[in-house]
Design a protein around this motif. Structure first.
Motif, mmCIF file in Angstrom:
data_model
loop_
_atom_site.group_PDB
_atom_site.id
_atom_site.type_symbol
_atom_site.label_atom_id
_atom_site.label_comp_id
_atom_site.label_asym_id
_atom_site.label_seq_id
_atom_site.Cartn_x
_atom_site.Cartn_y
_atom_site.Cartn_z
ATOM 1 N N VAL A 3 7.904 37.580 55.970
ATOM 2 C CA VAL A 3 7.985 39.000 56.332
ATOM 3 C C VAL A 3 7.093 39.870 55.456
ATOM 4 C CG1 VAL A 3 9.571 40.978 56.480
ATOM 5 C CG2 VAL A 3 10.341 38.695 57.174
ATOM 6 N N ILE A 4 6.938 39.481 54.193
ATOM 7 C CA ILE A 4 6.422 40.447 53.213
ATOM 8 C C ILE A 4 4.901 40.652 53.262
ATOM 9 C CG2 ILE A 4 8.333 40.016 51.663
ATOM 10 C CD1 ILE A 4 6.344 38.348 49.955
ATOM 11 N N SER A 5 4.162 39.765 53.888
ATOM 12 C CA SER A 5 2.685 39.864 53.816
ATOM 13 C C SER A 5 2.148 41.244 54.155
ATOM 14 C CB SER A 5 2.054 38.805 54.727
ATOM 15 O OG SER A 5 2.338 37.511 54.245
ATOM 16 N N PRO A 6 2.596 41.894 55.246
ATOM 17 C CA PRO A 6 2.038 43.227 55.552
ATOM 18 C C PRO A 6 2.416 44.287 54.517
ATOM 19 C CG PRO A 6 3.056 42.241 57.498
ATOM 20 C CD PRO A 6 3.467 41.412 56.323
ATOM 21 N N TYR A 7 3.458 44.008 53.688
ATOM 22 C CA TYR A 7 3.912 44.991 52.718
ATOM 23 C C TYR A 7 3.192 44.875 51.373
ATOM 24 C CZ TYR A 7 7.841 45.771 55.910
ATOM 25 O OH TYR A 7 8.604 46.073 56.997
ATOM 26 N N CYS A 8 2.628 43.709 51.104
ATOM 27 C CA CYS A 8 2.049 43.477 49.780
ATOM 28 C C CYS A 8 0.881 44.400 49.441
ATOM 29 C CB CYS A 8 1.614 42.009 49.663
ATOM 30 S SG CYS A 8 3.027 40.855 49.673
ATOM 31 N N PRO A 9 -0.016 44.674 50.379
ATOM 32 C CA PRO A 9 -1.164 45.535 50.008
ATOM 33 C C PRO A 9 -0.768 46.923 49.525
ATOM 34 C CG PRO A 9 -1.615 44.358 52.058
ATOM 35 C CD PRO A 9 -0.176 44.117 51.739
ATOM 36 N N THR A 10 0.399 47.412 49.945
ATOM 37 C CA THR A 10 0.832 48.751 49.512
ATOM 38 C C THR A 10 1.922 48.677 48.455
ATOM 39 O OG1 THR A 10 2.410 48.831 51.354
ATOM 40 C CG2 THR A 10 0.239 49.796 51.727
ATOM 41 N N GLY A 11 2.221 47.482 47.968
ATOM 42 C CA GLY A 11 3.206 47.343 46.908
ATOM 43 C C GLY A 11 4.619 47.708 47.339
ATOM 44 N N THR A 12 4.984 47.401 48.590
ATOM 45 C CA THR A 12 6.341 47.700 49.079
ATOM 46 C C THR A 12 7.074 46.432 49.477
ATOM 47 O OG1 THR A 12 5.385 48.158 51.260
ATOM 48 C CG2 THR A 12 5.794 50.051 49.817
ATOM 49 N N ASN A 13 6.622 45.298 48.971
ATOM 50 C CA ASN A 13 7.296 44.033 49.238
ATOM 51 C C ASN A 13 8.393 43.826 48.197
ATOM 52 O OD1 ASN A 13 4.763 43.880 47.631
ATOM 53 N ND2 ASN A 13 5.512 41.827 47.133
ATOM 54 N N PHE A 14 9.621 43.623 48.657
ATOM 55 C CA PHE A 14 10.710 43.411 47.697
ATOM 56 C C PHE A 14 11.886 42.742 48.388
ATOM 57 C CE2 PHE A 14 12.692 46.992 49.718
ATOM 58 C CZ PHE A 14 14.053 46.878 49.460
ATOM 59 N N GLY A 15 12.786 42.194 47.585
ATOM 60 C CA GLY A 15 14.062 41.665 48.042
ATOM 61 C C GLY A 15 14.998 41.568 46.850
ATOM 62 N N GLY A 16 16.299 41.779 47.072
ATOM 63 C CA GLY A 16 17.234 41.695 45.958
ATOM 64 C C GLY A 16 18.670 41.800 46.438
ATOM 65 N N TRP A 17 19.599 41.582 45.516
ATOM 66 C CA TRP A 17 21.020 41.626 45.849
ATOM 67 C C TRP A 17 21.821 42.158 44.665
ATOM 68 C CZ3 TRP A 17 24.370 38.645 42.892
ATOM 69 C CH2 TRP A 17 23.782 37.642 42.115
ATOM 70 N N ALA A 18 23.006 42.673 44.962
ATOM 71 C CA ALA A 18 23.901 43.171 43.912
ATOM 72 C C ALA A 18 25.341 43.059 44.409
ATOM 73 C CB ALA A 18 23.577 44.622 43.562
ATOM 74 N N ILE A 19 26.238 42.764 43.469
ATOM 75 C CA ILE A 19 27.671 42.712 43.790
ATOM 76 C C ILE A 19 28.381 43.739 42.923
ATOM 77 C CG2 ILE A 19 29.760 41.325 43.942
ATOM 78 C CD1 ILE A 19 28.021 38.836 44.051
ATOM 79 N N THR A 20 29.110 44.646 43.574
ATOM 80 C CA THR A 20 29.971 45.615 42.885
ATOM 81 C C THR A 20 31.377 45.030 42.816
ATOM 82 O OG1 THR A 20 28.658 47.508 43.615
ATOM 83 C CG2 THR A 20 30.949 47.919 42.992
ATOM 84 N N ILE A 21 31.900 44.851 41.596
ATOM 85 C CA ILE A 21 33.222 44.252 41.403
ATOM 86 C C ILE A 21 34.160 45.326 40.853
ATOM 87 C CG2 ILE A 21 34.579 42.483 40.227
ATOM 88 C CD1 ILE A 21 30.896 41.929 40.337
#
Length: 593
Positions: free
Chosen positions: A141-159
């Motif tokens: 998915v990320i290839s079109p986003y890389c040239p503009t520096g908007t490629n990312f993915g992440g996760w978080a758990i609120t406990i």
């Protein structure tokens, strides 16, 4: 200190694409000795940006460390990234599917997603330890986003955890997906701060860049806040986790700020403002923790009793103090409304402890002109003019609706009268079931009454309807036919008429107490104006009688033998009933001894 009311409503303003972004709104609230911690990690190998590698991981891990006495109450997993979304991932090998999804966009081609799942059971079962998110694949998915520096993915758990050593807090979780640039303002209304000690606010944010710090500020009530050294005042979103001190959460932030010097006791609102001159940041989750000691009154209508034809309804209700941090005081008012009209009031009887309830009932009367299909509103902490008297943690959950259908009795149906032969003084004997000839019914479903009030209250029913003597002329009888869920009402009149009398062939006036007089059946006390004349075989009148003077065979007319009994023989009678419906009756009667 004074009990207070905390966060209930807020409005948000931001520069986002409105067709995609979802405004951050209150998701969940916890009242009690609660606090929270958050863990998470990025899938980026380095911070994105021009010239960086266009690659991303499909899994990453983070460690959770809970202290003794910290008991998990809820755990919420958020994950986000570039593109339209990967909504099926795994946590420690357990498949997870998104329960809610969010989206936002920088422009028409650069769209982003976030997702949510409740993972309370997993965190509760596994407790402290390492948590790995896997099968989170954005590599295609990320290839079109890389040239503009908007490629990312992440996760978080609120406990969210409960700890007996904590003060009484109100913890609010808000979520959605709104972006900053350039300006995002969140106004928290209806605050009434009890104590600002250890007050804090936390965020889960995506796509923030450490390298971009152009006019990037986080303010509360106009004051710039920071969390040094992790979050300087000019670079709030810089890939850090305030709970662990991590600085390598590339393009995501799990931040928490102490705001006790920026919110004051007695405050009724607070405004959070986020600005960014260049960095594109998406807010996914906001958590506030403020000290609170407040009840939270709610009410449920558990049941009701409606009687046929009765506008009075008995309501059974329960007042709860579940999501609270203080006792709900006795005499908290309760009001009941129909179409805005107050129809009943009550009070709680006892103090209701945290997490406890109190049940009671009330009779309310519905106006006669009300629609039989009605909705009653029960409102707790309501003094009858829609005003509360108790400060609560949530002022928007005080009402409960209940739909009720009145049991309307059909209009009374009038049946043909029953006519009985006058047995004396305009009374007769009736089988009341005769009036229902042609009806399909069982006798067990039928009851007869002499008044409508008795019918409605099911009192003083006629005990032997197959042999009933009327008490007046005419007399109205009411019939109750059970027709679940209600009943039907009929009425009819009992009337009498003078039936033709029966004249016996003879009698024997010998004082043996058997057939001692000229007993004309259906005459006495019925044809009360009648006249009876008796003649001997010579045509001489020997007796004249009336309703008060029957013939016992004694002579009371003529020249001789007054007071004597007539001899054996046949005598002629003339019976004038003095009734326009009948002609005089004549015939012979035989007297024997």
């Amino acid at each position: 200190m004074k009990n207070v009311k905390l966060i209930l409503y807020f409005t948000l303003f931001g520069a986002t694409i409105p067709l995609l972004a979802q405004d951050v709104s209150l998701f969940q609230q916890f009242n009690g000795r609660y606090d929270y911690v958050a863990i998470g990690n990025t899938l980026n190998t380095v911070e994105n940006g021009l010239g960086g590698p266009c690659s991303i991981l499909t899994s990453s891990s983070a460690d959770l460390s809970l202290n003794a006495g910290q008991n998990v109450t809820a755990a919420y997993l958020y994950w986000a990234g570039s593109g339209s979304g990967d909504f099926d991932i795994a946590i420690n090998g357990v498949p997870i599917s998104a329960e809610r999804t969010f989206s936002d966009a920088l422009d028409a081609t650069r769209i982003f997603f976030a997702a949510f799942a409740d993972v309370t059971d997993i965190i509760t079962t596994q407790g402290s330890g390492t948590y790995t998110i896997s099968d989170f694949d954005l590599t295609g998915v990320i290839s079109p986003y890389c040239p503009t520096g908007t490629n990312f993915g992440g996760w978080a758990i609120t406990i969210i955890y409960e700890d007996a050593s904590l003060p009484l807090n109100q913890l609010n979780i808000y979520d959605g997906l709104q972006s900053v640039p350039t300006f995002l303002s969140i106004t928290l209304n209806n605050l009434n701060v009890l104590d600002n000690e250890d007050a804090k606010i936390g965020f889960i944010a995506w796509e923030g860049d450490r390298a971009l710090a152009v006019n990037e500020q986080l303010t509360i009530n106009g004051n710039v806040i920071s969390n040094l050294p992790l979050n300087p005042a000019n670079n709030a979103f810089n890939g850090t986790n305030s709970f662990t001190g991590a600085t390598d959460l590339y393009n995501m932030d799990i931040d928490v700020y102490n705001i006790q010097n920026n919110i004051n006791i007695g405050d009724t609102s607070a405004t959070i403002t986020l600005t960014s001159g260049q960095d594109y940041v998406m807010i996914n989750n906001i958590i506030t923790v403020l000290n609170s000691q407040l009840p939270d009154a709610t009410i449920t209508v558990d049941d009701y009793i409606v009687n046929c034809g009765d506008n009075s309804i008995e309501l059974f209700y329960t007042v709860n103090n579940f999501n609270s941090t203080a006792v709900l005081p006795a005499n908290t008012p309760i009001a009941f409304y129909l179409d805005g009209l107050l129809i009943g009031q009550s009070l709680t009887v006892n103090d209701i402890a945290i997490g406890a309830s109190e049940s009671n009932s009330i009779m309310v009367t519905i106006p006669d002109d009300a629609d039989p299909n009605l909705t009653i509103i029960a409102s707790v902490d309501d003094n009858g003019i829609m005003e509360g008297t108790v400060t609560e943690s949530n002022e928007d959950n005080n009402i409960n609706f209940v739909d009720i259908e009145l049991l309307i009795v059909p209009d009374i149906v009038t049946l043909p009268r029953l006519i009985g032969c006058n047995e004396g003084f305009e009374t007769s004997t009736y089988n009341l079931f005769d009036v229902l000839e042609g009806f399909d019914y069982t006798e067990e479903d039928i009851t007869f009454y002499t008044t409508l009030e008795d019918l409605e209250t099911e009192s003083n029913a006629i005990l032997i309807p197959t042999s009933y003597n009327n008490s007046s002329h005419p007399e109205t009888i009411y019939v109750r036919l059970e027709s679940p869920p209600c009943y039907e009402i009929f009425q009819f009149n009992l009337t009498t008429e003078n039936c033709p009398p029966y004249v016996p062939d003879g009698f024997s006036p010998n004082d043996d107490s058997r057939n001692d007089w000229f007993n004309i059946q259906g005459l006495y006390n019925i044809f009360t104006e009648h006249e009876l004349q008796i003649y001997n075989r010579y045509g001489e009148i020997i007796f004249e009688g009336n309703n008060d003077k029957p013939w016992y065979g004694v002579i009371n007319r003529g020249l001789n033998n007054h007071g004597e009994t007539v001899p054996v023989g046949t005598y002629f009678y003339i019976l004038n009933l003095n009734d326009s419906n009948y002609r005089p009756m004549v015939g012979w009667v035989y007297v024997n001894y």
